[in-house]
Design an enzyme around this catalytic site. Structure first.
Site, PDB file in Angstrom:
ATOM      1  N   LEU A 168      16.028  -9.704   5.584  1.00 10.80           N
ATOM      2  CA  LEU A 168      15.829  -8.650   4.594  1.00 10.80           C
ATOM      3  C   LEU A 168      16.185  -7.260   5.128  1.00 10.80           C
ATOM      4  O   LEU A 168      16.157  -6.290   4.361  1.00 10.80           O
ATOM      5  CB  LEU A 168      14.373  -8.659   4.115  1.00 10.80           C
ATOM      6  CG  LEU A 168      13.942  -9.907   3.334  1.00 10.80           C
ATOM      7  CD1 LEU A 168      12.467  -9.844   2.996  1.00 10.80           C
ATOM      8  CD2 LEU A 168      14.773 -10.062   2.070  1.00 10.80           C
ATOM      9  N   LYS A 169      16.507  -7.176   6.412  1.00  6.10           N
ATOM     10  CA  LYS A 169      16.923  -5.885   6.976  1.00  6.10           C
ATOM     11  C   LYS A 169      18.411  -5.614   6.726  1.00  6.10           C
ATOM     12  O   LYS A 169      18.888  -4.511   7.002  1.00  6.10           O
ATOM     13  CB  LYS A 169      16.631  -5.856   8.480  1.00  6.10           C
ATOM     14  CG  LYS A 169      15.139  -5.935   8.802  1.00  6.10           C
ATOM     15  CD  LYS A 169      14.895  -5.891  10.307  1.00  6.10           C
ATOM     16  CE  LYS A 169      13.405  -5.953  10.616  1.00  6.10           C
ATOM     17  NZ  LYS A 169      13.132  -5.908  12.085  1.00  6.10           N
ATOM     18  N   GLY A 186      -6.373  -4.629   6.706  1.00  2.65           N
ATOM     19  CA  GLY A 186      -7.655  -5.318   6.687  1.00  2.65           C
ATOM     20  C   GLY A 186      -7.490  -6.818   6.664  1.00  2.65           C
ATOM     21  O   GLY A 186      -6.380  -7.344   6.515  1.00  2.65           O
ATOM     22  N   HIS A 187      -8.608  -7.495   6.829  1.00  2.00           N
ATOM     23  CA  HIS A 187      -8.666  -8.950   6.730  1.00  2.00           C
ATOM     24  C   HIS A 187      -9.827  -9.321   5.820  1.00  2.00           C
ATOM     25  O   HIS A 187     -10.590  -8.469   5.376  1.00  2.00           O
ATOM     26  CB  HIS A 187      -8.832  -9.580   8.115  1.00  2.00           C
ATOM     27  CG  HIS A 187      -7.611  -9.470   8.971  1.00  2.00           C
ATOM     28  ND1 HIS A 187      -6.473 -10.200   8.735  1.00  2.00           N
ATOM     29  CD2 HIS A 187      -7.347  -8.703  10.069  1.00  2.00           C
ATOM     30  CE1 HIS A 187      -5.549  -9.908   9.638  1.00  2.00           C
ATOM     31  NE2 HIS A 187      -6.054  -8.993  10.464  1.00  2.00           N
ATOM     32  N   ASP A 188      -9.968 -10.613   5.573  1.00  2.00           N
ATOM     33  CA  ASP A 188     -11.005 -11.109   4.658  1.00  2.00           C
ATOM     34  C   ASP A 188     -12.370 -10.495   4.967  1.00  2.00           C
ATOM     35  O   ASP A 188     -13.090 -10.047   4.064  1.00  2.00           O
ATOM     36  CB  ASP A 188     -11.069 -12.638   4.763  1.00  2.00           C
ATOM     37  CG  ASP A 188     -11.887 -13.274   3.652  1.00  2.00           C
ATOM     38  OD1 ASP A 188     -13.128 -13.149   3.697  1.00  2.00           O
ATOM     39  OD2 ASP A 188     -11.306 -13.908   2.759  1.00  2.00           O
ATOM     40  N   ILE A 189     -12.747 -10.452   6.241  1.00  2.00           N
ATOM     41  CA  ILE A 189     -14.063  -9.935   6.614  1.00  2.00           C
ATOM     42  C   ILE A 189     -14.241  -8.480   6.177  1.00  2.00           C
ATOM     43  O   ILE A 189     -15.326  -8.076   5.759  1.00  2.00           O
ATOM     44  CB  ILE A 189     -14.299 -10.092   8.135  1.00  2.00           C
ATOM     45  CG1 ILE A 189     -15.757  -9.758   8.485  1.00  2.00           C
ATOM     46  CG2 ILE A 189     -13.322  -9.263   8.936  1.00  2.00           C
ATOM     47  CD1 ILE A 189     -16.107 -10.065   9.931  1.00  2.00           C
ATOM     48  N   ASN A 190     -13.172  -7.686   6.256  1.00  2.00           N
ATOM     49  CA  ASN A 190     -13.241  -6.284   5.851  1.00  2.00           C
ATOM     50  C   ASN A 190     -13.392  -6.147   4.340  1.00  2.00           C
ATOM     51  O   ASN A 190     -14.197  -5.344   3.854  1.00  2.00           O
ATOM     52  CB  ASN A 190     -11.985  -5.541   6.306  1.00  2.00           C
ATOM     53  CG  ASN A 190     -11.703  -5.722   7.774  1.00  2.00           C
ATOM     54  OD1 ASN A 190     -10.697  -6.318   8.136  1.00  2.00           O
ATOM     55  ND2 ASN A 190     -12.566  -5.244   8.643  1.00  2.00           N
ATOM     56  N   TYR A 191     -12.620  -6.948   3.604  1.00  2.00           N
ATOM     57  CA  TYR A 191     -12.679  -6.872   2.141  1.00  2.00           C
ATOM     58  C   TYR A 191     -14.044  -7.325   1.627  1.00  2.00           C
ATOM     59  O   TYR A 191     -14.624  -6.693   0.729  1.00  2.00           O
ATOM     60  CB  TYR A 191     -11.570  -7.736   1.523  1.00  2.00           C
ATOM     61  CG  TYR A 191     -10.195  -7.488   2.099  1.00  2.00           C
ATOM     62  CD1 TYR A 191      -9.760  -6.193   2.393  1.00  2.00           C
ATOM     63  CD2 TYR A 191      -9.325  -8.544   2.375  1.00  2.00           C
ATOM     64  CE1 TYR A 191      -8.502  -5.970   2.941  1.00  2.00           C
ATOM     65  CE2 TYR A 191      -8.068  -8.322   2.914  1.00  2.00           C
ATOM     66  CZ  TYR A 191      -7.668  -7.039   3.195  1.00  2.00           C
ATOM     67  OH  TYR A 191      -6.422  -6.818   3.742  1.00  2.00           O
ATOM     68  N   ASP A 250      -9.548 -13.947   0.617  1.00  2.00           N
ATOM     69  CA  ASP A 250      -8.167 -14.447   0.656  1.00  2.00           C
ATOM     70  C   ASP A 250      -7.883 -15.446  -0.463  1.00  2.00           C
ATOM     71  O   ASP A 250      -6.872 -15.334  -1.164  1.00  2.00           O
ATOM     72  CB  ASP A 250      -7.887 -15.120   1.997  1.00  2.00           C
ATOM     73  CG  ASP A 250      -7.580 -14.118   3.100  1.00  2.00           C
ATOM     74  OD1 ASP A 250      -7.584 -12.918   2.819  1.00  2.00           O
ATOM     75  OD2 ASP A 250      -7.348 -14.546   4.246  1.00  2.00           O
TER      76      ASP A 250
END
Length: 288
Positions: free
Chosen positions: A63-64, A127-132, A158
């Site tokens: 994609l670059k 972020g990750h699941d724990i943050n959300y 997720d």
């Protein structure tokens, strides 16, 4: 892996930009229901994209390079759905944003999965699941008493709040397209989705107070209740107990060879600890 030949979504073409967890699961859900899903992979992905690849085709694209972007445009030209998992603005920088692709394909459902949505002060935050899950307040309700909150692996934000609600948005957009003839964007924010998926938790706090009489880990469904919990067995394994209804509670006592009259009443919350100790001792004498 060959695509599914049957299913309610047979005949739909999906282009999935390769990503982690939420987007590949959303793509797999669509493939499992009969859609043709083509995953756009990086030339040298850092992590495997084959964990949730059932029923998908794949192609590696750089994609670059302008030529790689053109390949994606050609694939999307007659597609029904595009799934993309990047941080807001990445697809636009590639020249593959909704303003471009929806002009070339007016029937396209352009679905976007991100942590905090496409707009707002948090949109660019990582972020990750724990943050959300923490941002929603749900994490504060998960865990045993006197222990730190415990993350639900990465299932809540997720997959439940992300993948499944994103697919629900896609299906609604497809339904809308049957009358309007036009596609649209679907903005699936994992934080919003996790909060929505946890609606019962927050609603029941006030509407069903008997379910939440105490702090985290002291309530009916969060390991506080002795007959809705897990117990270690003699062989080092565990048993899951869910005996909320009186008749099932009686059956549990019979199975554990405990006398109901010798224990506090099932709903005597201050003495749940005493019941839990009796259960723990009995389970420890039996193998799974």
């Amino acid at each position: 892996v060959s695509t599914q030949s049957t299913g309610a979504l047979k005949g739909l073409k999906v282009i999935e930009m390769a990503g982690l967890a939420p987007s590949p699961f959303a793509g797999m859900l669509l493939a499992d229901c009969g859609a043709e899903v083509i995953r756009i992979d990086q030339l040298k992905p850092i992590l495997s994209t084959n964990v949730l690849a059932r029923g998908k085709k794949s192609i590696s694209v750089n994609l670059k390079k302008p030529g790689g972007v053109e390949i994606v445009k050609k694939l999307v030209h007659d597609a029904d759905i595009l799934l993309e998992p990047f941080r807001p603005g990445v697809m636009e920088k590639l020249g593959l944003g909704p303003d471009v692709l929806l002009k070339e394909n007016k029937k396209l459902i352009y679905a976007r999965l991100s942590g905090y949505g496409q707009n707002g002060a948090m949109s660019q935050a990582a972020g990750h699941d724990i943050n959300y899950v923490a941002m929603t307040g749900v994490l504060s309700k998960l865990g045993r008493v006197n222990d730190a909150p415990f993350p639900p692996v990465n299932l809540l934000a997720d997959f439940a709040g992300g993948s499944i609600l994103c697919v629900m948005g896609i299906l609604m957009a497809l339904h809308s397209r049957t009358s309007s003839g036009e596609g649209q964007g679907v903005d699936a924010a994992l934080t919003d989705g996790a909060a929505y998926a946890s609606s019962f938790l927050f609603s029941s706090l006030n509407q069903i107070p008997m379910m939440w009489p105490g702090q985290r880990g002291c309530n009916l469904l969060d390991s506080g209740c002795p007959y809705y919990n897990t117990y270690r067995t003699k062989d080092g394994r565990y048993m899951a107990v869910g005996a909320l209804e009186p008749q099932f509670y009686v059956a549990l006592l019979q199975g554990l060879e405990l006398e109901k009259a010798e224990l506090p009443h099932q709903m005597e919350l201050p003495k749940w600890g005493e019941i839990a100790r009796a259960f723990k001792d009995q389970f420890a004498t039996k193998t799974q």
